[in-house]
Design an enzyme around this catalytic site. Structure first.
Site, PDB file in Angstrom:
ATOM      1  N   ARG A 129       4.069 -11.213   4.466  1.00  0.00           N
ATOM      2  CA  ARG A 129       5.536 -11.105   4.461  1.00  0.00           C
ATOM      3  C   ARG A 129       6.111 -10.515   5.747  1.00  0.00           C
ATOM      4  O   ARG A 129       7.323 -10.505   5.927  1.00  0.00           O
ATOM      5  CB  ARG A 129       5.991 -10.293   3.240  1.00  0.00           C
ATOM      6  N   HIS A 151      -1.856 -15.722   8.790  1.00  0.00           N
ATOM      7  CA  HIS A 151      -0.991 -14.543   8.848  1.00  0.00           C
ATOM      8  C   HIS A 151      -1.631 -13.368   9.580  1.00  0.00           C
ATOM      9  O   HIS A 151      -1.342 -12.213   9.275  1.00  0.00           O
ATOM     10  CB  HIS A 151      -0.563 -14.096   7.448  1.00  0.00           C
ATOM     11  N   PRO A 167       0.829  -1.194   0.000  1.00  0.00           N
ATOM     12  CA  PRO A 167       0.000   0.000   0.000  1.00  0.00           C
ATOM     13  C   PRO A 167       0.865   1.246   0.000  1.00  0.00           C
ATOM     14  O   PRO A 167       1.787   1.370   0.794  1.00  0.00           O
ATOM     15  CB  PRO A 167      -0.776  -0.097   1.312  1.00  0.00           C
ATOM     16  N   GLU A 168       0.531   2.133  -0.885  1.00  0.00           N
ATOM     17  CA  GLU A 168       1.139   3.457  -0.892  1.00  0.00           C
ATOM     18  C   GLU A 168       0.087   4.420  -0.346  1.00  0.00           C
ATOM     19  O   GLU A 168      -0.941   3.982   0.154  1.00  0.00           O
ATOM     20  CB  GLU A 168       1.584   3.818  -2.323  1.00  0.00           C
TER      21      GLU A 168
END
Length: 274
Positions: free
Chosen positions: A112, A93, A2-3
């Site tokens: 990640r 996760h 996400p930006e």
DNA sequence: CACCCCACCTGCGTGC
DNA sequence: TGCACGCAGGTGGGGT
């Protein structure tokens, strides 16, 4: 992942649903994120507190809680913030789960584990924010300021744009799109740009970020908003991920190269070296 | 300081 | 089918 636009979309989706809602309990995943407070700290500072306000700074999300406690989240590359009804099936996760009043839970999921989840007690300033640069939509950001910041910088304009200590929130996808729109070669030394160039860069930055927010952000693989929906701005990308495809302006095949270990996509005809 | 590279992780697509 | 490799929206630490 996400930006700025994706974080902003998440913020806008969550704010009306979370404001004035109390955190009842907290659960922490097994594996740690790259930066994460201890389970004890979450347990000490979060349960029982009301969520007063949400704020975005660059790609960081801040939860301002009752009693001046701040929960700081960063989604890294693959982070998601999903608001679900309670009970919901456990997600893989999941690293932080906030049980909220009113039958809701907020889950921070991050495959990640490049994300961050940090709690700051009253009076403790969130250290990571001291490194965050100016907001692209701030009036403090002008072509003159950008030109001044870039003065005597030899690094490529694309790396400069992605440096969150200068301008906050621009990542790899949007840096590529901005430079194509501004017709600048991504390898141009930042210090070589004129004020006119910076005027164009700033205008395109704001236009593209705004359009991306309006489209719910860009989903290329992982990104989902807090409701679990993809964005739509990937349909409007003109260069990112389009190596070998024709430039939508001139038809020339788009090129991919590496800059600082990240992929850069550009049109060799429309974005000439200076 | 400015700049560069790499580490930090998991999963997926590709090519042999 | 299986395996090795490259690649992915980000940041920050260490070296030059």
């Amino acid at each position: 992942m996400p930006e700025l636009p994706e974080v902003e979309v998440i913020l806008r989706g969550l704010a009306p649903r979370l404001q004035n809602r109390r955190i009842l309990a907290v659960a922490v995943g097994e594996k740690r994120l790259r930066q994460e407070s201890s389970p004890g700290e979450f347990g000490r500072w979060l349960p029982g507190r009301n969520i007063l306000e949400l704020e975005r700074r660059g790609k960081y999300l801040l939860f301002h809680l009752e009693g001046k406690v701040i929960l700081l989240l960063h989604l890294g590359m693959t982070g998601r913030l999903l608001l679900q009804p309670t009970p919901s099936p456990a997600l893989p996760h999941a690293h932080l789960l906030l049980q909220l009043e009113g039958g809701l839970q907020l889950v921070f999921q991050d495959v990640r584990r490049f994300g961050q989840a940090l709690v700051f007690p009253p009076g403790v300033a969130p250290a990571p924010l001291s490194q965050v640069g100016r907001e692209p939509f701030s009036r403090q950001v002008t072509p003159q300021w950008l030109s001044q910041e870039a003065r005597a910088r030899s690094r490529a304009v694309k790396n400069f744009l992605m440096d969150g200590r200068v301008l906050a929130g621009i990542g790899n996808i949007y840096a590529n799109e901005i430079l194509f729109a501004a017709r600048l070669h991504p390898a141009t030394p930042a210090g070589d740009l004129s004020v006119e160039d910076w005027t164009r860069v700033l205008k395109e930055t704001r236009r593209i970020l705004k359009a991306a927010i309006a489209k719910g952000g860009t989903t290329v693989s992982d990104y989902l908003n807090s409701q679990g929906e993809t964005g739509l701005f990937q349909l409007e990308l003109l260069v990112y991920g389009r190596e070998g495809e024709p430039c939508k302006t001139c038809g020339q095949p788009l090129v991919r190269m590496a800059q600082g270990g990240r992929s850069t996509f550009f049109c060799p005809r429309c974005q000439k070296e200076k």
